[in-house]
Design a protein around this motif. Structure first.
Motif, PDB file in Angstrom:
ATOM      1  N   ARG A 408      31.411  25.997  34.290  1.00 39.23           N
ATOM      2  CA  ARG A 408      32.338  26.844  35.754  1.00 39.23           C
ATOM      3  C   ARG A 408      33.052  28.360  35.034  1.00 39.23           C
ATOM      4  O   ARG A 408      32.991  29.460  35.463  1.00 39.23           O
ATOM      5  CB  ARG A 408      33.359  26.004  36.332  1.00 39.23           C
ATOM      6  N   PHE A 409      33.546  28.546  33.695  1.00 42.05           N
ATOM      7  CA  PHE A 409      33.948  28.545  32.965  1.00 42.05           C
ATOM      8  C   PHE A 409      33.491  29.447  31.814  1.00 42.05           C
ATOM      9  O   PHE A 409      33.495  30.764  30.888  1.00 42.05           O
ATOM     10  CB  PHE A 409      35.459  28.169  32.373  1.00 42.05           C
ATOM     11  N   ASN A 419      34.699  33.541  31.858  1.00 41.37           N
ATOM     12  CA  ASN A 419      35.046  33.478  32.888  1.00 41.37           C
ATOM     13  C   ASN A 419      36.686  33.253  33.158  1.00 41.37           C
ATOM     14  O   ASN A 419      36.924  32.552  33.250  1.00 41.37           O
ATOM     15  CB  ASN A 419      34.530  32.777  33.693  1.00 41.37           C
ATOM     16  N   SER A 421      39.055  34.305  34.149  1.00 43.60           N
ATOM     17  CA  SER A 421      40.134  34.728  35.619  1.00 43.60           C
ATOM     18  C   SER A 421      39.821  33.884  36.460  1.00 43.60           C
ATOM     19  O   SER A 421      40.565  33.280  37.402  1.00 43.60           O
ATOM     20  CB  SER A 421      39.674  36.228  36.354  1.00 43.60           C
ATOM     21  N   CYS A 422      38.710  32.711  36.069  1.00 44.41           N
ATOM     22  CA  CYS A 422      38.506  31.769  37.345  1.00 44.41           C
ATOM     23  C   CYS A 422      39.843  30.967  37.041  1.00 44.41           C
ATOM     24  O   CYS A 422      39.434  29.479  37.678  1.00 44.41           O
ATOM     25  CB  CYS A 422      37.805  31.304  37.305  1.00 44.41           C
ATOM     26  N   LYS A 425      44.777  31.344  40.151  1.00 48.14           N
ATOM     27  CA  LYS A 425      44.919  31.020  41.349  1.00 48.14           C
ATOM     28  C   LYS A 425      45.542  31.997  42.256  1.00 48.14           C
ATOM     29  O   LYS A 425      47.142  31.640  41.494  1.00 48.14           O
ATOM     30  CB  LYS A 425      43.995  29.976  41.961  1.00 48.14           C
TER      31      LYS A 425
END
Length: 1209
Positions: A408-409, A419, A421-422, A425
């Motif tokens: 996911r990252f 990634n 920025s994920c 939140k």
């Protein structure tokens, strides 16, 4: 009773108790029975004696039920005389506790006796000036109480089953008292158990011997865990864990009660609930039903709204899987030893741990945990590392578990991409961390490093054997590719981050979607920078591990990569500080000038730099292992040596060249590496106590922490020996001398790390060899010749006479390393560093024997006489060394000398202050406040010690004045009391001499208030001391000792008379400054202190007058006449006129008072009284109504006068 047969004793005791209930000398009967059976039990230990004692207990219990006054006599006996405490007294109190009205009282007296004995022993052990005979007496008393309790418990099965409930109650009361003890540990060399261990042994013995008590013990554990405070529950949970480990099969009978306790999992404190499951793991491993129920409970708790409940639940799940792994690992060897071909009937005998893999069963639940908050994910990642530590072959399953979440990252296209920025939140207008990606990568890197021979993932052997199937080649290949994928991902991340400059890092971090909200943008950038810095620390740990095994050619490349990542980490840290600085400028109010805002932001920047690396959570485990930090320190030292040699060659050429620019760059990089290694070392040392000793991550992350000692000490000497070390931090330019400032900060941090490590080693058994390692370093590198030549002969004689090797090593380390270094730092005016080094010397000096400690105190005192200081904190640390390392009475003699010199610097009413003391240059105008506060703190500690001694003397006086001597120890108790009394008088006399100097000083308001409060407490103690000298009615009055009379004389002459003048000056200053702003609250505080002080003085003199009348000795010959101070208004003009008219009388008020007192003595020898008001007070006490009426009329006359004055105003 000694001539009566043992078999006839119960009937005789019964008849005596009947007589006592009729009013026949109850106290004598109780004392005789208790004392007789206590002596018989000590001399004769047989089954017949125990049976006789059991029968007598039943008679005593019955008699107390019939006549409660007998129970009061028993309670009063043990409460008033601790010598009556023996095994039979314990059993009697436990028996009486079965009577409802005496339950709490009897258990409370037993608890107080145990707690008091331990507290007295620890107090006397740590107090330097108490006589050795008292220390031995308190230690013997603690052992006697402990042995009496344990003997009473061990003999509880000899016809004494009726006291079992009382024993259960007493054991749990002791466990609850652990919090009241403030967790103060009993030293192992004292051979004492301590309160917690004693309570555990009581309940453990009861659980082992009496089967009927087990149900009640489990019920009490359940009730108290649910009702007590969290800190009080921890000892009970430890006891429950002990029962689970020692008696697991017996605990299986109480599974239903354990289930009831687990039902309250979600309502407990987070630490308590997680500890409860950990304590029950030995029983859970044996009960499939209890394990399923526990999983059901924690599964429900995992999805509660409360964060603490979630964290406790995931911790419980990790512990359950770890327990299953450990039991399977222990059971596979026994399974392999059995028959290799098992029939179907034999399958039922396979241990419970092999029925299924709990990790596979709960993998779905763990997968859902990866969608919860960041703290829950951190616990999951740490748990996965623990799983692999228990079973390295399970790494393949762990990689399969983590890979979907990691993707996911991490995106691997042509180039690797994170990634980030994920990971953050936005919820409810706030920024939250959603994914601790650095913790995830740390988990992956540790699992890869733990694989043997580079094999990333293979299934567990026992899991294959238990489930009875094998993996296909496709699945096995898939597992191998999964591990290789993680390894390749880490390699690409290393290349990506190394090839990115600061601008590239900003691009990786990305921009916030809500660009209009600047504050949210800053919060998000801070989170992402923290994650990125954590990832860099993970990679640094990997590089440092590879560096240890690398060849020379590869070692150079790894060092370059190491420096690049540290430079990147430093850039992230600087950017975070710049962001904080910019936000502080924006938050500047309209009242602040731009210069004030800049100064504040500069302070924030320095504070951010000093705080070390960016740490998001204080409880997060470090990413760097101790071995990696050790490698970083060695690399920094080698680069530092190379740069020093290169700089000397460059300076000899004396020309500007490109090589000098590269040298400057390499020097800056070396400083950054050194700074990072020191910050990592400090973080490692600070977080070491927070990890449990049995945590599987302890040896992996922390390892042998004492190996950091040698490189840290080496770093101290390297940074100190650097030429041109600038010490004036305030005059530095920010740009031109930034490297020098960093070097000074690193020198300070290296000393901080060394202090924290040495302090940790003094209380941690794992670090006991640290001082030996530090001392073994080459003395040629670490010792300045001038530092040891002066006292070389004395040092050799002292060290050669030390027999204990540990003590010898500590003293050698002090003499050869720390003392010369402190002298050099003081010469270089490095004040902060000197203060830290003084703390280290004080810590080590307090662990030495008294004679060696006194020698070090003399050295520190000599340092105070030869060192001129202007820094208050450094002066305070040197004074603490000279005082606290000196043996009594040298500590008070030193304090008195310094107080006399402080008086010259402070000034008094008749003397002008001087700038610096000639005897002690450490005392100056700049350091006088710090010196005064240190001496007043010493006074406070001495008053506490003296107060305890008064309480102990009161106990001894009750022993010697008792009608019956239970243990026939009257002479011994009397001698101990006399020795303690003499030591108390000598200590009090020294304290009077110390306080007398403060009574003449011109103290500032806070210190004057503190001095008044301390003096009032001391006079209260003197009053109690005098009251103890007054014999009660019916006892012969003893003439006070010469030392007591000397104490009274010194107090009246040197303290009481100056105190009245001190109070008068304070009130005069108050009236002069009454119109000043902010003076009202200060006047109110001081006005509360002054009446209390005057009352305590007059109360002390009242007891002196009573003692004088009883002994026909005038103890107030040198006392100052007391005056009526209530509502008295002092006019400053009259004070000045009085000083001009009576200069002689003002200069020495004590002589005039003494002459008046002598005249009174000649006129009336029968009344040894000085003060008329005090004599009136005593007369009022002794006479009838006439004296009382006279006193009332006098008071009314004063009140009327005061009212008239207020009306005129």
């Amino acid at each position: 009773m000694r001539k009566v047969d043992l078999q006839d004793l119960p009937s005789l005791v019964y008849q005596l108790l009947v007589l006592a209930s009729k009013g026949f000398s109850k106290k004598d009967v109780i004392e005789g029975v208790v004392g007789f059976f206590g002596e018989v039990g000590e001399s004769k230990v047989s089954s017949i004696v125990r049976q006789v004692e059991g029968t007598v207990l039943l008679h005593v219990n019955f008699a107390v039920k019939q006549d409660p006054s007998l129970g009061q006599e028993v309670l009063g006996l043990v409460k008033s005389d601790v010598r009556a405490f023996n095994h039979f007294t314990v059993v009697v109190l436990l028996s009486i506790a079965r009577v409802k009205r005496f339950s709490d009282g009897a258990i409370g007296i037993l608890k107080n006796a145990v707690v008091t004995s331990y507290q007295e022993h620890m107090f006397t052990r740590d107090c330097k000036w108490l006589p050795d005979i008292l220390k031995k007496d308190c230690l013997h008393n603690a052992k006697r109480v402990e042995q009496s309790v344990m003997r009473a418990i061990n003999e509880s099965n000899y016809g004494r089953e009726h006291i079992v409930p009382s024993i259960v109650q007493f054991g749990f009361v002791l466990l609850e008292a652990v919090e009241e003890e403030n967790n103060q540990q009993i030293s192992n060399k004292d051979s004492l158990m301590g309160i917690e261990e004693l309570g555990v042994q009581i309940l453990k013995t009861l659980f082992d011997v009496h089967d009927m008590s087990r149900k009640e013990i489990i019920e009490q554990c359940k009730y108290r865990i649910l009702s007590l405070k969290p800190q009080q529950c921890l000892p009970i949970i430890k006891f429950l864990g002990y029962l689970s480990r020692s008696y697991p099969y017996a605990m299986l009978e109480h599974v239903a009660r354990l289930k009831d306790l687990l039902d309250y999992f979600t309502f407990m404190h987070g630490e308590i609930s997680a500890s409860l499951v950990t304590a029950l793991l030995p029983v859970i491993k044996l009960s499939h039903d209890l394990q399923d129920y526990t999983i059901l409970v924690v599964r429900k708790a995992l999805f509660r709204r409360e964060d603490t409940v979630r964290l406790s639940a995931i911790s419980a799940i990790v512990n359950l899987i770890l327990a299953e792994k450990q039991s399977s690992k222990d059971g596979i060897s026994s399974l392999q030893e059995s028959s290799s071909q098992a029939s179907c009937s034999q399958q039922a005998e396979i241990p419970f741990g092999f029925r299924a893999s709990l990790f596979q069963e709960l993998s779905g639940l763990l997968q859902r945990c990866l969608s919860q908050q960041a703290k829950v994910k951190e616990i999951v990642y740490q748990g996965l590392i623990k799983f692999v530590l228990k079973d390295p072959l399970i790494a393949g399953s762990v990689f399969d578990f983590l890979q979907p979440h990691f993707l996911r990252f991490y995106h691997e296209d042509e180039d690797a991409h994170l990634n980030l920025s994920c990971c953050v939140k936005l919820e409810s207008g706030k920024v939250f961390l959603d994914e601790p990606l650095d913790c995830l990568l740390s988990c992956v890197s540790w699992i890869l490093l733990l694989q043997p021979h580079g094999r990333a993932d293979l299934p567990s052997e026992y899991s294959l054997a238990c489930f009875g199937f094998s993996l296909t080649q496709e699945n096995e290949a898939g597992r191998v590719s999964c591990g290789e994928a993680f390894s390749n991902a880490l390699s690409k991340l290393r290349k990506l981050l190394r090839n990115s400059n600061l601008k590239g890092l900003v691009d990786i971090v990305g921009q916030c979607q809500d660009s209009d909200l600047q504050s949210l943008e800053e919060d998000k950038s801070s989170y992402l920078a923290s994650i990125l810095s954590g990832i860099i620390e993970v990679l640094l740990n990997v590089i440092a591990t590879e560096l240890e095994k690398a060849t020379d050619v590869k070692k150079v490349d790894l060092e370059k990569e190491l420096i690049d990542f540290i430079d990147m980490h430093d850039s992230l840290e600087s950017n975070a500080c710049a962001t904080k600085q910019g936000s502080s400028l924006k938050r500047a109010t309209s009242r602040d000038t731009p210069q004030d805002a800049l100064d504040k932001s500069d302070r924030d920047r320095k504070e951010c730099i000093r705080s070390g690396s960016i740490i998001l959570y204080q409880g997060r485990k470090p990413f760097l292992a101790t071995s990696s930090i050790y490698r970083l320190l060695l690399t920094a030292q080698s680069l530092y040596d190379i740069n020093c040699c290169s700089s000397q060659v460059s300076q000899s050429k004396n020309s500007q060249s490109p090589s000098q620019l590269s040298l400057l760059k390499s020097s800056t990089q070396c400083l950054k590496l050194t700074s990072f290694a020191l910050k990592a070392s400090l973080c490692q040392i600070k977080t070491f106590p927070s990890m449990a000793k049995d945590d599987p991550l302890m040896p992996l992350i922390y390892g042998d922490l004492k190996q950091l000692g040698r490189p840290l000490l080496k770093m101290v000497w390297l940074l100190k020996s650097r030429p041109k070390l600038d010490t004036n931090y305030k005059k530095r330019a920010t740009k031109g001398k930034k490297g020098v400032e960093d070097r000074g900060e690193m020198f300070f941090k290296s000393l901080i790390c060394l202090r924290e490590l040495i302090g940790l080693s003094l209380h941690t058994p794992q670090l006991t060899g640290l001082i030996e390692d530090l001392m073994s370093m080459s003395s040629d590198e670490n010792v300045v010749g001038n530092g040891i030549d002066a006292h070389k002969g004395n040092d050799c004689e002292l060290i050669s006479g030390i027999e204990d090797q540990k003590t010898k090593n500590v003293q050698l380390f002090l003499e050869k390393t720390l003392k010369p270094l402190l002298a050099e730092l003081l010469h270089m005016s490095l004040h902060r560093e000197s203060e830290v080094l003084s703390d280290i010397i004080l810590m080590l000096g307090n662990k030495l024997p008294f004679n060696i400690r006194n020698y070090n105190g003399a050295w520190a005192l000599n340092l105070c006489r030869t060192t001129a200081l202007e820094d208050p904190k450094t002066a305070k640390s040197l004074l603490a060394l000279s005082v606290y390392l000196s043996l009594p009475p040298n500590d008070l003699i030193t304090s008195q000398e310094m107080a006399s010199e402080l008086l010259k610097v402070m000034g008094s009413e008749h003397c002008d202050p001087v700038e610096t003391s000639e005897t002690y240059p450490v005392i100056s105008h700049a350091t006088k406040s710090a010196i005064a506060s240190t001496l007043l703190h010493l006074v406070d500690s001495i008053i506490v010690d003296v107060s305890w001694c008064i309480t102990k003397l009161k106990t001894f006086s009750s022993f010697t004045r008792g009608a019956v001597s239970i243990d026939q120890q009257g002479d011994e108790e009397k001698s101990t009391a006399l020795i303690l009394e003499e030591a108390l008088y000598l200590r009090s006399e020294g304290l009077v001499n110390l306080l007398s100097s403060f009574a003449h000083m011109s103290l500032k308001d806070p210190q004057a208030e503190q001095f008044l409060r301390l003096t009032a407490r001391f006079y209260k103690i003197l009053a109690l001391m005098t009251k103890l000298r007054i014999a009660p009615r019916g006892c012969k009055q003893i003439i006070p000792r010469i030392k007591f009379q000397k104490l009274v004389e010194v107090t009246c002459k040197r303290l009481t008379a100056p105190l009245y003048n001190f109070v008068t000056l304070i009130q005069t200053k108050q009236q002069e400054n009454a119109q000043s702003k902010g003076i009202i609250s200060k006047i109110k505080r001081e006005n509360r202190c002054i009446p209390d002080l005057v009352f305590q003085i007059e109360d002390y003199e009242k007891y002196l007058i009573q003692l004088s009348k009883l002994t026909k000795i005038n103890l107030l010959r040198y006392a100052k006449r007391s005056t009526a101070r209530d509502f008295k208004i002092i006019e400053p003009k009259k004070i000045v006129d009085r000083q001009e008219e009576e200069p002689d009388g003002e200069s020495n008020p004590v002589n005039s008072v003494a002459s008046q007192n002598e005249a009174c003595d000649e006129e009336n020898e029968s009344e040894k009284v000085i003060s008329p008001e005090s004599s009136n007070a005593v007369a009022a006490d002794d006479s009838g109504s006439d004296g009382e009426a006279t006193s009332i009329r006098t008071k009314r006359a004063r009140i009327n006068k005061v009212v008239q004055d207020s009306d005129e105003e």
